[in-house]
Design an enzyme around this catalytic site. Sequence first.
Site, PDB file in Angstrom:
ATOM      1  CD  GLU A   3      -2.946   1.208   2.487  1.00 18.21           C
ATOM      2  OE1 GLU A   3      -3.723  -0.021   2.137  1.00 18.21           O
ATOM      3  OE2 GLU A   3      -2.944   1.826   3.294  1.00 18.21           O
ATOM      4  NE  ARG A  50      -7.051  34.853 -16.634  1.00 12.83           N
ATOM      5  CZ  ARG A  50      -8.350  35.619 -16.517  1.00 12.83           C
ATOM      6  NH1 ARG A  50      -9.314  35.683 -17.663  1.00 12.83           N
ATOM      7  NH2 ARG A  50      -8.391  36.299 -15.569  1.00 12.83           N
ATOM      8  CD  GLN A 103      11.966  35.505 -13.187  1.00 14.39           C
ATOM      9  OE1 GLN A 103      12.049  36.574 -12.116  1.00 14.39           O
ATOM     10  NE2 GLN A 103      12.922  35.476 -14.044  1.00 14.39           N
TER      11      GLN A 103
END
Length: 401
Positions: A251, A277, A288
């Site tokens: 797991e 966008r 940046q």
Amino acid sequence: MNFDFDPETREMREMVVGFARRELNGGAGFRPGPGGGTDEAAADFRHRWQLAGKQGITGSCVPAAYGGSGLDAVTAAALMEALGQGCTDTGFAFSVGAHLFASLMPLVEFGTEEQKRRWLPALCSGERIAAHGITEPEAGSDALNLRTRAERREDGYVLNGGKCFTTNAPVADVFVVQAATAPGGGYFGLTAFIVEAGTPGLTVGPPYDKTGLHGSPMADVHFEDCHVPLDQVLGGEGAGASVFTSSMKWERTCLFAAYLGTMKRVLDGTLAYVGEREQFGVPIGSNQAVSHRIVDMTLRYESARLMLYKAARGLADGSDDEIAPPSPARGERGRLQLGLDAVQLHGALGILTGEAEALVRDAMPSRIFSGTNEIQKNNIARALGLGARRSRPRPRSRAAR
């Protein structure tokens, strides 16, 4: 060191991503109480589960002789990553991992030949669902201090007690249950049992209303004079801790691959968004501050991927490395931060329902399950030789003699 998948694994990954996008998205979440849509959610969950079973996902690393695909840990992790990438319901992918790694693989390792042939085929095919019950209200990190008791009778055992935070409990057909057969017996005081849903004395509570992982049903499980036959003891009396340790190895490595896929999906979506966008006449990705955040997100994903597949390779090779298996589980800070970065870059859209905010919610539980952050750090520290040592008495000086 080769970090590339072979052509067959790449093909399987692409198949799983495409299948998950087509068939596994848009599921109803589990909510407790009247009007919560629990019956509808359970029916939808089981339908998608059966589809995943037909694709070999719910039994990927179980040997083919018992109905599985016989994949090693690396390939199984690759398919779980693909499932997380294609399926927007991270809770569903989490449930698949809990079923496969915490329940089926211990049965593969510790089950008798009769048990394997009786239980595994239907669990691999998607016909049945498994849950592993160990956590209790007073025994989370202290897994050896269980209050659920199993008393030996002539024809089997009788279980009394309760479990909490049991993944898949509301829909499970089979439970792998840990109980104390020798209370206070430490590592050899626990025993694992295979218990069918519907067994008299076994009841399951309503599903939890959780912060994240809405598509993964979890609930309490109660045992009151629940009789379990002798042939449903897994690994023999006193082997419960070994069964649990085995399940955690799988797991803590392979289940977290689903999160890796989710990170990749959110990263790709965010990268596309900042390229489209525009603000002040240019794509926001040209700023940046934005581009550096994207770079940080990419590095978190790549670092998590390296840790996970290193651990998976060790698991596949039978390595006794005790540091690698907890490492993917401890990448939760990277998962959570990647989600927070995605929310920030999406602006106000990031706090609406969508991939970014879902990753934040779904990553929060990963700080707790499979052992808390602190427990995992303890495991790694112990492997480094930094565990607690008994202090030795100081020798007395001659003057004190």
